[in-house]
Design a protein around this motif. Sequence first.
Motif, PDB file in Angstrom:
ATOM      1  N   ARG A   1      -1.105  -9.694  -3.414  1.00 42.47           N
ATOM      2  CA  ARG A   1      -1.359 -10.043  -1.873  1.00 42.47           C
ATOM      3  C   ARG A   1      -2.961 -10.049  -2.212  1.00 42.47           C
ATOM      4  O   ARG A   1      -3.494 -11.142  -1.553  1.00 42.47           O
ATOM      5  CB  ARG A   1      -1.313  -8.680  -1.288  1.00 42.47           C
ATOM      6  CG  ARG A   1      -2.155  -8.605   0.198  1.00 42.47           C
ATOM      7  CD  ARG A   1      -2.033  -7.088   0.795  1.00 42.47           C
ATOM      8  NE  ARG A   1      -3.006  -6.437  -0.245  1.00 42.47           N
ATOM      9  CZ  ARG A   1      -2.881  -5.162   0.032  1.00 42.47           C
ATOM     10  NH1 ARG A   1      -2.177  -4.444   0.531  1.00 42.47           N
ATOM     11  NH2 ARG A   1      -3.635  -4.303  -0.821  1.00 42.47           N
ATOM     12  N   ASP A   2      -3.478  -9.620  -2.828  1.00 44.49           N
ATOM     13  CA  ASP A   2      -4.910  -9.564  -3.090  1.00 44.49           C
ATOM     14  C   ASP A   2      -5.527 -10.662  -3.855  1.00 44.49           C
ATOM     15  O   ASP A   2      -6.350 -11.490  -3.625  1.00 44.49           O
ATOM     16  CB  ASP A   2      -5.570  -8.220  -3.912  1.00 44.49           C
ATOM     17  CG  ASP A   2      -5.542  -6.676  -3.061  1.00 44.49           C
ATOM     18  OD1 ASP A   2      -5.299  -6.885  -2.019  1.00 44.49           O
ATOM     19  OD2 ASP A   2      -5.486  -5.788  -3.750  1.00 44.49           O
ATOM     20  N   ARG A   3      -4.821 -11.028  -4.933  1.00 41.91           N
ATOM     21  CA  ARG A   3      -4.980 -12.274  -5.641  1.00 41.91           C
ATOM     22  C   ARG A   3      -4.908 -13.462  -4.856  1.00 41.91           C
ATOM     23  O   ARG A   3      -5.651 -14.489  -5.112  1.00 41.91           O
ATOM     24  CB  ARG A   3      -3.953 -12.300  -6.791  1.00 41.91           C
ATOM     25  CG  ARG A   3      -4.277 -13.592  -7.655  1.00 41.91           C
ATOM     26  CD  ARG A   3      -3.180 -13.946  -8.786  1.00 41.91           C
ATOM     27  NE  ARG A   3      -2.099 -14.479  -8.112  1.00 41.91           N
ATOM     28  CZ  ARG A   3      -0.867 -14.930  -8.692  1.00 41.91           C
ATOM     29  NH1 ARG A   3      -0.899 -14.705 -10.153  1.00 41.91           N
ATOM     30  NH2 ARG A   3       0.009 -15.512  -8.023  1.00 41.91           N
ATOM     31  N   ASP A   4      -3.760 -13.460  -3.972  1.00 44.35           N
ATOM     32  CA  ASP A   4      -3.748 -14.765  -3.211  1.00 44.35           C
ATOM     33  C   ASP A   4      -4.077 -14.746  -1.817  1.00 44.35           C
ATOM     34  O   ASP A   4      -3.588 -15.579  -0.878  1.00 44.35           O
ATOM     35  CB  ASP A   4      -2.275 -15.369  -3.313  1.00 44.35           C
ATOM     36  CG  ASP A   4      -1.843 -15.646  -4.903  1.00 44.35           C
ATOM     37  OD1 ASP A   4      -2.488 -16.783  -5.187  1.00 44.35           O
ATOM     38  OD2 ASP A   4      -1.123 -15.023  -5.450  1.00 44.35           O
ATOM     39  N   ALA A   5      -4.807 -13.609  -1.389  1.00 39.81           N
ATOM     40  CA  ALA A   5      -5.240 -13.400   0.091  1.00 39.81           C
ATOM     41  C   ALA A   5      -3.991 -13.527   0.892  1.00 39.81           C
ATOM     42  O   ALA A   5      -4.187 -14.319   2.112  1.00 39.81           O
ATOM     43  CB  ALA A   5      -6.462 -14.281   0.360  1.00 39.81           C
TER      44      ALA A   5
ATOM     45  N   GLU B   1       2.667  -1.662  -6.406  1.00 39.82           N
ATOM     46  CA  GLU B   1       1.456  -1.919  -7.147  1.00 39.82           C
ATOM     47  C   GLU B   1       1.621  -3.641  -7.786  1.00 39.82           C
ATOM     48  O   GLU B   1       0.349  -3.964  -7.527  1.00 39.82           O
ATOM     49  CB  GLU B   1       1.533  -1.050  -8.628  1.00 39.82           C
ATOM     50  CG  GLU B   1       1.423   0.377  -8.398  1.00 39.82           C
ATOM     51  CD  GLU B   1       3.035   1.017  -8.085  1.00 39.82           C
ATOM     52  OE1 GLU B   1       3.166   1.917  -7.364  1.00 39.82           O
ATOM     53  OE2 GLU B   1       3.909   0.324  -8.551  1.00 39.82           O
TER      54      GLU B   1
ATOM     55  N   ARG C   1       1.310 -18.107   3.949  1.00 34.09           N
ATOM     56  CA  ARG C   1       0.066 -17.815   4.408  1.00 34.09           C
ATOM     57  C   ARG C   1      -0.636 -18.765   5.267  1.00 34.09           C
ATOM     58  O   ARG C   1      -1.154 -18.655   6.366  1.00 34.09           O
ATOM     59  CB  ARG C   1      -0.767 -17.473   3.229  1.00 34.09           C
ATOM     60  CG  ARG C   1      -2.074 -17.093   3.414  1.00 34.09           C
ATOM     61  CD  ARG C   1      -3.035 -16.992   2.218  1.00 34.09           C
ATOM     62  NE  ARG C   1      -3.030 -18.628   1.910  1.00 34.09           N
ATOM     63  CZ  ARG C   1      -3.401 -19.134   0.567  1.00 34.09           C
ATOM     64  NH1 ARG C   1      -3.265 -17.791  -0.483  1.00 34.09           N
ATOM     65  NH2 ARG C   1      -3.460 -20.251   0.280  1.00 34.09           N
TER      66      ARG C   1
ATOM     67  N   THR D   1      -1.709 -12.569   3.857  1.00 32.75           N
ATOM     68  CA  THR D   1      -2.089 -11.497   4.943  1.00 32.75           C
ATOM     69  C   THR D   1      -0.971 -11.178   5.925  1.00 32.75           C
ATOM     70  O   THR D   1      -1.142 -10.812   7.234  1.00 32.75           O
ATOM     71  CB  THR D   1      -3.023 -12.487   6.063  1.00 32.75           C
ATOM     72  OG1 THR D   1      -2.352 -13.849   6.401  1.00 32.75           O
ATOM     73  CG2 THR D   1      -4.297 -12.842   5.335  1.00 32.75           C
TER      74      THR D   1
ATOM     75  N   ASP E   1       0.761  -1.202  -0.048  1.00 31.91           N
ATOM     76  CA  ASP E   1       0.049  -0.007  -0.079  1.00 31.91           C
ATOM     77  C   ASP E   1       0.740   1.274   0.085  1.00 31.91           C
ATOM     78  O   ASP E   1       0.448   2.319   0.267  1.00 31.91           O
ATOM     79  CB  ASP E   1      -1.122   0.204   1.114  1.00 31.91           C
ATOM     80  CG  ASP E   1      -1.993  -1.177   1.233  1.00 31.91           C
ATOM     81  OD1 ASP E   1      -2.597  -1.313   0.068  1.00 31.91           O
ATOM     82  OD2 ASP E   1      -1.941  -1.807   2.191  1.00 31.91           O
TER      83      ASP E   1
ATOM     84  N   ALA F   1       0.581  -5.468  -4.578  1.00 29.44           N
ATOM     85  CA  ALA F   1      -0.628  -5.234  -4.042  1.00 29.44           C
ATOM     86  C   ALA F   1      -1.524  -6.425  -4.786  1.00 29.44           C
ATOM     87  O   ALA F   1      -2.526  -6.869  -4.413  1.00 29.44           O
ATOM     88  CB  ALA F   1      -1.370  -3.928  -4.203  1.00 29.44           C
ATOM     89  N   LYS F   2      -1.492  -6.300  -6.035  1.00 29.91           N
ATOM     90  CA  LYS F   2      -2.125  -7.541  -6.937  1.00 29.91           C
ATOM     91  C   LYS F   2      -1.884  -8.643  -6.369  1.00 29.91           C
ATOM     92  O   LYS F   2      -2.706  -9.542  -6.210  1.00 29.91           O
ATOM     93  CB  LYS F   2      -1.597  -7.222  -8.105  1.00 29.91           C
ATOM     94  CG  LYS F   2      -2.098  -6.095  -9.205  1.00 29.91           C
ATOM     95  CD  LYS F   2      -1.587  -6.123 -10.501  1.00 29.91           C
ATOM     96  CE  LYS F   2      -2.018  -4.837 -11.209  1.00 29.91           C
ATOM     97  NZ  LYS F   2      -1.373  -4.648 -12.563  1.00 29.91           N
TER      98      LYS F   2
END
Length: 157
Positions: free
Chosen positions: A85-89, A79, A57, A91, A22, A82-83
Motif C-alpha cells: 500500500r505504502d510503496r504504491d500509494a 505487514e 488506484r 488508497t 493495518d 502495508a508495504k
Amino acid sequence: MTENVRLQPGDKAPMFALPDADGNVVKLSDYAGRKVIVYFYPAAMTAGCTKQACDFRDNLAELNGAGLDVIGISPDKPEKLAKFRDRDALTFPLLGDPDKKVLTAWGAFGEKKLYGKVVTGVIRSTFVVDEKGDIEVAQYNVRATGHVAKLRRDLAV
C-alpha cells in the motif's frame, strides 16, 4: 483437474471478516447498501499484481463516482500489505487471507493451469457485489493488465 467452486451472478456473496494492512478487521457487511468490487490477486509486490492494483488506484475516482468501492484480497499478511500500500500509494483496502478460507469460498483458490501445468494457487478473480450482498458480476482467470478498463466498459463507468 478438479472443479473449483464458481460463484455466478445472483448468488449470495460469501461473507468475510479479514484484517487490512493495518490489522483492522474489514467485513463485507461494512459495505451493505453500496456496490463493491472485490478482487482476488496472488501476491502483493509482484509485477502483475502491482499493475492491477495501480490500475484500480488510477480509476478509483471514477469507480467511486459510479457508486463502486474497491477491495483487494490476497493470501498476504497485513505487514506485507502495508508495504505494498505504502510503496504504491494504494488508497483502497487490501485484505489478507493467509489461511485462504475466503479465497476458497469465492472460488478464487484452487487448481488452475499455469504454463500448461496444473497447479494449486490463487485464481485472479473479480466480483461486483450489489447493495443487497448478491453477486452481480463474477469473472475468473482475469488478466492483470487491461482488466480494470474492461471492467469499466462492462459496467459502463
